[in-house]
Each structure stands twice: as structure tokens, then as C-alpha cells.
Write an enzyme that holds these catalytic residues in place. Structure first.
Site, PDB file in Angstrom:
ATOM      1  N   SER A 193       0.831  -1.200   0.000  1.00  0.00           N
ATOM      2  CA  SER A 193       0.000   0.000   0.000  1.00  0.00           C
ATOM      3  C   SER A 193       0.866   1.251   0.000  1.00  0.00           C
ATOM      4  O   SER A 193       0.634   2.185  -0.783  1.00  0.00           O
ATOM      5  CB  SER A 193      -0.924  -0.006   1.223  1.00  0.00           C
ATOM      6  OG  SER A 193      -1.636   1.209   1.331  1.00  0.00           O
ATOM      7  N   ARG A 239     -10.295   2.758   7.896  1.00  0.00           N
ATOM      8  CA  ARG A 239     -10.997   1.500   8.139  1.00  0.00           C
ATOM      9  C   ARG A 239     -11.933   1.598   9.352  1.00  0.00           C
ATOM     10  O   ARG A 239     -12.938   0.879   9.422  1.00  0.00           O
ATOM     11  CB  ARG A 239     -10.002   0.358   8.311  1.00  0.00           C
ATOM     12  CG  ARG A 239      -9.088   0.202   7.083  1.00  0.00           C
ATOM     13  CD  ARG A 239      -8.859  -1.227   6.694  1.00  0.00           C
ATOM     14  NE  ARG A 239     -10.062  -1.879   6.243  1.00  0.00           N
ATOM     15  CZ  ARG A 239     -10.110  -3.150   5.823  1.00  0.00           C
ATOM     16  NH1 ARG A 239      -9.005  -3.877   5.818  1.00  0.00           N
ATOM     17  NH2 ARG A 239     -11.240  -3.694   5.437  1.00  0.00           N
ATOM     18  N   GLU A 246      -8.895  -6.577  14.179  1.00  0.00           N
ATOM     19  CA  GLU A 246      -8.811  -6.544  12.715  1.00  0.00           C
ATOM     20  C   GLU A 246      -9.550  -7.714  12.070  1.00  0.00           C
ATOM     21  O   GLU A 246      -9.355  -8.013  10.894  1.00  0.00           O
ATOM     22  CB  GLU A 246      -7.336  -6.555  12.290  1.00  0.00           C
ATOM     23  CG  GLU A 246      -6.552  -5.372  12.808  1.00  0.00           C
ATOM     24  CD  GLU A 246      -6.731  -4.115  11.979  1.00  0.00           C
ATOM     25  OE1 GLU A 246      -6.660  -4.202  10.736  1.00  0.00           O
ATOM     26  OE2 GLU A 246      -6.921  -3.035  12.571  1.00  0.00           O
ATOM     27  N   ARG A 259      -1.475  -4.576  15.115  1.00  0.00           N
ATOM     28  CA  ARG A 259      -2.858  -4.112  14.972  1.00  0.00           C
ATOM     29  C   ARG A 259      -3.867  -4.905  15.807  1.00  0.00           C
ATOM     30  O   ARG A 259      -4.977  -4.423  16.034  1.00  0.00           O
ATOM     31  CB  ARG A 259      -3.274  -4.182  13.502  1.00  0.00           C
ATOM     32  CG  ARG A 259      -2.430  -3.312  12.596  1.00  0.00           C
ATOM     33  CD  ARG A 259      -3.065  -3.246  11.228  1.00  0.00           C
ATOM     34  NE  ARG A 259      -2.232  -2.559  10.257  1.00  0.00           N
ATOM     35  CZ  ARG A 259      -2.588  -2.352   8.998  1.00  0.00           C
ATOM     36  NH1 ARG A 259      -3.761  -2.780   8.562  1.00  0.00           N
ATOM     37  NH2 ARG A 259      -1.785  -1.732   8.167  1.00  0.00           N
ATOM     38  N   HIS A 312      -0.940  -8.464   9.230  1.00  0.00           N
ATOM     39  CA  HIS A 312      -1.946  -9.399   9.721  1.00  0.00           C
ATOM     40  C   HIS A 312      -1.378 -10.811   9.665  1.00  0.00           C
ATOM     41  O   HIS A 312      -0.514 -11.111   8.826  1.00  0.00           O
ATOM     42  CB  HIS A 312      -3.227  -9.363   8.874  1.00  0.00           C
ATOM     43  CG  HIS A 312      -4.016  -8.105   9.007  1.00  0.00           C
ATOM     44  ND1 HIS A 312      -4.618  -7.487   7.927  1.00  0.00           N
ATOM     45  CD2 HIS A 312      -4.313  -7.342  10.081  1.00  0.00           C
ATOM     46  CE1 HIS A 312      -5.244  -6.398   8.337  1.00  0.00           C
ATOM     47  NE2 HIS A 312      -5.079  -6.297   9.633  1.00  0.00           N
ATOM     48  N   ASP A 319      -2.783 -13.318   8.397  1.00  0.00           N
ATOM     49  CA  ASP A 319      -3.075 -13.980   7.127  1.00  0.00           C
ATOM     50  C   ASP A 319      -2.098 -13.581   6.009  1.00  0.00           C
ATOM     51  O   ASP A 319      -2.250 -14.017   4.871  1.00  0.00           O
ATOM     52  CB  ASP A 319      -4.529 -13.765   6.698  1.00  0.00           C
ATOM     53  CG  ASP A 319      -4.872 -12.337   6.303  1.00  0.00           C
ATOM     54  OD1 ASP A 319      -3.984 -11.468   6.361  1.00  0.00           O
ATOM     55  OD2 ASP A 319      -6.042 -12.091   5.934  1.00  0.00           O
ATOM     56  N   CYS A 370      -7.213 -11.934   1.631  1.00  0.00           N
ATOM     57  CA  CYS A 370      -7.763 -10.682   2.161  1.00  0.00           C
ATOM     58  C   CYS A 370      -9.164 -10.425   1.621  1.00  0.00           C
ATOM     59  O   CYS A 370      -9.992  -9.805   2.287  1.00  0.00           O
ATOM     60  CB  CYS A 370      -6.877  -9.500   1.782  1.00  0.00           C
ATOM     61  SG  CYS A 370      -5.365  -9.343   2.748  1.00  0.00           S
TER      62      CYS A 370
END
Length: 454
Positions: free
Chosen positions: A36, A146, A182, A222, A258, A260, A377
Site C-alpha cells: 500500500s 478502516r 482486525e 494491529r 496481519h 493472514d 484478504c
């Protein structure tokens, strides 16, 4: 055969993918998300992004996997700008924000809700004491863009999973750093068959109260332990059903924001990187102790795939799906082919290893990847029995007709390109509202957006 036994036999996992919203853009909003940040300022293609997401959904549906869709958020969130002191008509609000606080304008235009792994945490009915599936929307308080999502997310989930006989909805956790949540991006359910009772692995980055202070130094953690524990309590999970594990601080500092992004589980298989967990052995031991089905750990060593390659390729942000014969398919982003070490690991370590992963399927989700979100995601996993699937509200389970309608919807309403400078265009806001109004009609959801309830 009892009703519970029958429900376990006809249960399946439904992947609910988020539709990419019309304001999909590259603003580089997510601190700690390397992709990002590195693509901030580039020109995006909302139309291509949405079609790429739909193509992935369609291909998995055609391959026999149950596939659902979730709508995007209302963006730009002009109401949020008004709450922050900007006034006048919509065009004036957007113009003021663009001039005085462009970072806020970018935030309220984010299409980040496409990554529905962050929408919330789900406990299937087979694991719940009351025999219902439980949902808690994530508060996503660690980033402003978010944090704007949970209220609408809760309405969407309540509209789809509406029957109180089958579904239970819980309030968002307090939006404070102590309960930073999250969603399912830090939650993995491990089991035998999907309809059998499972063990819930909650992964956190830090403890808000107590702990030994060993946390990442470069990027923020997070998810808190306290948030994960609160969700387990909300859903009625007991100690025998949960394992809590701290994410490795070095992984977070490398851009693994995260769990994942560094591990994925499905059924009894846990595919993970050597540096996924701070205490790898204790995590595996706890899972083995609590699972009724033997755990199948598939470990990728640091020597085979560096953290840099894992983050750049999103190898672990892949979908791991069960086939009728018990084998598994790993759906990876195209970026995995671009990293030699990652592609070699997939061929020589995973496919050739002693594990159920028998196939690797490559999907192009580049528009999402440039903002830091891969195949995993993009989906929220919900295990549902046949009766629960029949009780769903709206038209959200993908079939050929719905796919055709959604493609036509995208072609009608989405722009081919969008730059951060375009976000202040009041016509974009008008186009988005028209698109979302049309979408709720297609999905038969009723009013779920603020503008539809004004």
C-alpha cells in the site's frame, strides 16, 4: 442420524468476497502495509479491480466451491467529513477537504472494505453452545479509513445473516487501542471436516494490559490479545476451543501487518512461515492438544522463503480450499510466479511434500495486490449448514445469473481510471451513490447505506 449429525454432513465453507468499490484508488493509507505504501499516488482502475475480483469468484464457483459476495461501503464518506468540520453542499465539502486536509479526503474515499477478511470474526454454529453462527464486526480502530467501516458492515451482515434462529450478531468492540480488532485476518479455525467442531487460533501482535513488552518496533501491532479474548467470550467459546498465539514481532516489522499475510489454515492443515509465531513450538503443541483431528503443519522455513519474498508475493495470503477427495487447492496471486524462491517453494516444497496440498492455482488480482490485499484478504470465510444457507437474506450466493448482473453493473457504473486527484470530483460521489443504490437492488438487501436511510 441426529439433526446435528446431518447438519455437519451438509456443512460447507462459503467464501464471501468483497466487491471492489467504485472509488478504488492508491492513496498509500495503510502504515505497515508495504504494498500500500509503495504504490501510493499511482493511477488505479476501479473497473479492472472489480472485474478481477469477480473473475476470481466466478472461477472458484465454477470449480465447485461455495462463493458469496459482500457489497462495498458508501464512499466517499461525506458524513465523516462533515463530522470533522467541513460544511456546505457535497461539492463544497469535497473541495474544502481537498484543499485543507487531502489526507482526510483520501481516507474517506478508501475502498478498503473489499478486504472482507477484516469485516469481522465468525464462529460457526457447530462450535457455538446455542447452535447459531456468531458474528462480530471488527472495529478496525488502528487506521481512520478502516474505522469508518464497522457500522455499515454490521448492517450488511445483519441483512444477510438475518434469521435469529440461525445467526447471532454481537456489538463491535470498544474502538480503543486496548481492544484493537482486525477481524478474521488474525483468526483461523482448524478442524477435520468443516462441519465438525473446530479449534480457533487467535493471533495477536501485542497485549494491552501486562505482557512482557516484546513487540514490533518499526510498524504497529494491529491486533491485541484482549480483543481476541473478548470475541471468544462474545461467541461463547471455552478454553478447550481456543488457542492464543503472538505473531512474531520481526514479521510485523517486515510488513506482515496481519497473520493472514504469514499463515493460512484450512481443515487440519496449517500452512505457515517459520517466523509466523513468536513461539512456534508452543503454538503447535497447543493446537495438537486441543484438536480432535491430528494437526497437519506445513512449515515454510526462512531459508526457503525470506520475509521480504513472503510479503512481496503474498504466498501465505492465499486461499486454501478443500476438494471432495480430501485434497486441497492453494489459490495464489500472480505475484508468486514473479519471485523465484517463492515459486520454487510452491513446486518443490508444498506440492512435492507430504501434505494434502495437491494443486496451485494462480489468479490475477493485481489491482488489489498493489494496495496490499491478496486472495485471502478478499474473502470472509463462513461455515454454513444447508439449512443456514437456505436462511440467508438477499441474493448473495454467486451463480451464473448473479455474476452476469454484477459484471454488467460494474461495466455501467465504474470508471476505467482514478487518480488521487480525482477524489474531490463531486460527480464521483454521485456516480457511487447511483451504483450502490443499483447494487442493493441486484443483491436484494434493502437499505444498508446511510444515504438510503436519510
Amino acid at each position: 442420524m441426529s439433526g446435528a449429525d446431518q447438519a455437519s454432513l451438509d456443512a460447507c465453507e462459503v467464501n464471501f468476497d468483497g466487491l471492489v468499490g467504485p472509488t478504488h484508488n492508491y492513496s498509500g493509507l495503510a502504515h505497515g502495509n508495504v504494498a500500500s505504501m509503495s504504490h501510493g499516488g499511482l493511477v488505479s482502475s476501479p473497473k479492472e479491480a472489480a472485474l478481477q475480483g469477480l473473475a476470481k469468484m466466478k472461477s472458484l464457483k465454477d470449480a465447485g466451491y461455495a462463493q458469496g459476495v459482500l457489497p462495498p461501503q458508501q464512499r466517499p464518506d461525506i458524513g465523516a467529513l462533515r463530522a470533522l468540520g467541513f460544511g456546505g453542499d457535497n461539492a463544497s465539502v469535497l473541495a474544502q477537504a481537498a484543499e485543507q486536509a487531502p489526507q482526510l479526503l483520501r481516507a474517506v474515499c478508501s475502498a478498503s472494505s473489499m478486504w472482507t477478511a477484516n469485516a469481522g470474526t465468525v464462529t460457526p454454529s457447530v462450535d457455538a453452545a446455542d447452535g447459531r453462527a456468531h458474528f462480530t464486526p471488527a472495529n478496525l480502530q488502528s487506521s481512520f479509513h478502516r474505522f469508518l467501516e464497522p457500522e455499515t458492515t454490521g448492517r450488511v451482515l445483519a441483512a444477510i445473516f438475518a434469521d435469529p434462529a440461525h445467526f447471532a450478531h454481537h456489538p463491535v468492540l470498544p474502538a480503543t487501542p486496548a481492544f484493537s480488532d482486525e477481524g478474521a485476518a488474525n483468526h483461523t479455525r482448524l478442524c477435520g471436516e468443516h462441519g465438525e467442531p473446530g479449534v480457533h487460533l487467535f493471533v495477536y501482535g501485542r497485549q494491552a494490559f501486562g505482557g512482557d513488552g516484546i513487540e514490533p518496533q518499526r510498524f504497529p501491532a494491529r491486533q491485541t490479545l484482549e480483543a481476541s479474548q473478548a470475541i471468544a467470550r462474545q461467541h461463547g467459546l471455552n478454553d478447550a476451543q481456543v488457542v492464543y498465539a503472538q505473531q512474531h514481532p520481526d514479521a510485523i516489522d517486515a510488513g506482515v501487518f496481519h497473520n493472514d499475510v504469514i499463515a493460512v489454515g484450512n481443515g487440519p492443515v496449517l500452512l505457515y512461515h517459520e517466523l509466523a509465531f513468536r513461539d512456534e513450538q508452543a503454538t503447535l503443541d497447543a493446537l495438537r492438544d486441543k484438536m480432535a483431528t491430528p494437526l497437519i503443519p506445513v512449515r515454510v522455513p526462512l531459508a526457503a522463503v525470506s520475509l521480504e519474498d513472503a510479503v512481496a508475493s503474498y504466498l501465505f495470503n492465499s486461499q486454501l480450499l478443500t476438494n471432495p477427495d480430501g485434497s486441497m487447492t492453494l489459490v495464489v496471486p500472480g505475484e508468486c510466479q514473479e519471485r523465484e524462491a517463492v515459486w520454487r517453494c510452491l513446486q518443490d516444497h508444498l506440492l512435492a511434500g507430504n501434505n494434502p496440498i495437491a494443486e496451485v492455482v494462480v489468479k490475477d488480482v493485481k489491482q488489489s495486490m498493489r494496495n496490499g490485499g491478496g486472495p485471502a484478504c478478499l474473502r470472509l470465510r463462513v461455515v454454513l449448514s444447508r439449512v443456514e444457507r437456505e436462511a440467508l437474506g438477499g441474493r448473495v450466493l454467486l451463480d451464473d445469473a448473479l455474476y452476469a448482473d454484477l459484471v454488467a453493473w460494474v461495466e455501467c457504473h465504474y470508471r476505467d481510471s482514478l487518480s488521487p486527484e480525482d477524489l474531490s470530483d463531486p460527480r464521483l460521489a454521485e456516480e457511487t451513490l447511483a451504483a450502490l443504490d443499483d447494487l442493493t437492488r441486484i443483491l436484494e438487501l434493502g437499505p444498508v447505506y446511510p444515504f438510503q436511510m436519510a
